[in-house]
Motif scaffolding. Sequence first.
Motif, short mmCIF file in Angstrom:
data_model
loop_
_atom_site.label_atom_id
_atom_site.label_comp_id
_atom_site.label_asym_id
_atom_site.label_seq_id
_atom_site.Cartn_x
_atom_site.Cartn_y
_atom_site.Cartn_z
N VAL A 237 0.82 -1.23 0.00
CA VAL A 237 0.00 0.00 0.00
C VAL A 237 0.85 1.27 0.00
CG1 VAL A 237 -1.83 -1.22 1.23
CG2 VAL A 237 -0.19 0.15 2.53
N LEU B 229 -0.09 3.86 -2.60
CA LEU B 229 -1.41 4.44 -2.32
C LEU B 229 -1.32 5.45 -1.19
CD1 LEU B 229 -3.67 1.25 -2.57
CD2 LEU B 229 -3.41 3.06 -4.27
N VAL B 230 -0.54 5.13 -0.17
CA VAL B 230 -0.38 6.04 0.96
C VAL B 230 0.30 7.33 0.51
CG1 VAL B 230 0.78 6.37 3.18
CG2 VAL B 230 -0.36 4.19 2.67
N TYR C 212 -5.00 5.75 -0.02
CA TYR C 212 -5.30 4.61 0.87
C TYR C 212 -6.30 5.05 1.94
CZ TYR C 212 -4.82 0.92 4.31
OH TYR C 212 -5.10 -0.09 5.19
N THR D 148 -7.88 4.19 5.51
CA THR D 148 -7.63 3.44 6.74
C THR D 148 -8.78 2.49 7.02
OG1 THR D 148 -6.38 5.31 7.63
CG2 THR D 148 -7.16 3.65 9.20
N THR E 107 -9.00 -0.47 5.41
CA THR E 107 -9.08 -1.39 4.28
C THR E 107 -8.30 -2.68 4.54
OG1 THR E 107 -9.23 0.52 2.78
CG2 THR E 107 -8.68 -1.62 1.80
N ASN E 108 -7.14 -2.56 5.17
CA ASN E 108 -6.27 -3.71 5.42
C ASN E 108 -5.72 -3.59 6.83
OD1 ASN E 108 -3.87 -5.37 5.58
ND2 ASN E 108 -3.87 -5.52 3.35
#
Length: 443
Positions: A381, A384-385, A390, A392, A394-395
């Motif tokens: 990620v 994406l970050v 991204y 928060t 999601t994973n």
Amino acid sequence: MTAALRDRLNRAAQAAAPEVSGHVTGALGLRMTIEGIGGRVGDLVRVGEGDRAMLAEVTALDGDKLQCLPLGQLTGIGSGSPAVNTGAPLQVPVGEVLRGRILDGLGRPMDGLGPLVGAEYVGVDAAPPQALARQRIKDPITLGVRALDTLVPMGRGQRMGIFAGSGVGKSTLMSMITRGTDAQINVIALVGERGREVREFIENDLGPEGLARSVVIVATSDQAPLVRLRAAFVATRIAEWFRDAGGDVLLMMDSVTRTAMAQREVGLSVGEPPATRGYPPSVFAMLATLMERAGPGENGTITGLYTVLVEGDDHNEPIADSARSILDGHIVLDRKLATAGHFPSIEPLDSISRLTNTVTSPDQRAKATMLRRLLAAHRDVRELVEIGAYVTGTNADADLAQALWPQITAFLRQDLDDPTTAAGAWDQLSALLRAAPIEGSTV
């Protein structure tokens, strides 16, 4: 008749035999042709007279002609120069007297501390231990580097490669391991190194304390290819003596790639056809022969660490691919980490030890697996970050990795002068992961 008595009788017979002299009939590139004397592959031949005399090794036979490669410069050797077969291959010193000494690629002292009084001299070649005579690897060895002792743990007698391009920190990592390991003795081979770096490594990286429990073999890049090639085998032979005496030895070779390049020069000089990327077939046979001599024996162990200089950062080039297939795991150094000032620049997700399950407990493996999960989630990620895409939640692993990232980075980084015991490294990892739900761990 004892072996010692038989050896003394053989030497006496050789000394009493009449000296038969041949002569040089040609020289092309690195190769000399000698006629008028017999010889076997591996024999040393003394060529020339007086101060210009030099040693050469018989590397091939062409009828009654000897094809030899010099162990020095050919300058001053001409057609008709006398040549005498010494009747024996290269002999190297072994024994406890070698501790703290620095030798050249042929096993001769180069540290100015005088001769090796009391050393035993043996042939440089030896057979690897038989497969069924080797001890099984079951005990871990401390390397003093947190990222290795926890995520890429090694066992006593294991052989690992350190794979990286130039200037990524291989020699620095070796110096960290030299200071932090709990091996009884280090045998360090610097093959094809820059002359400038040798003294820096010995005085700054190794230091007096490290040198006191080490044997260093040096063959710089300006020396003859056969000297560079022999340096790797000299170091291995010395390590074998300590292992057969019941010791736990750490053999470090920097680098096996330059050893392979020396073998390539030797092979091409005696007429071998080039194969993969110009490497003749003998290069790949040599790598297997050299590395199989390390490992556990009947009494002691040789833990092997071989640096592999990958060409153009291509980890699938021929030497890297061949070494990886022979060794028991690989440590990958990443150029991006090195340029970002992250040292040691170990990429844990690309590094693997094939004996992890043997030398670690289930609790330790659970912790290491959790840290790898967090590292993998962060890598997935990261882009994406960075662009703010991204979300928060999601994973869960990625969220935890983001929260613990400063502590993870601090754990993986380590100063050169900050060796850590394996127990201390596992304690620090446990403290780092207290907030993480780890299956199978007692944390």
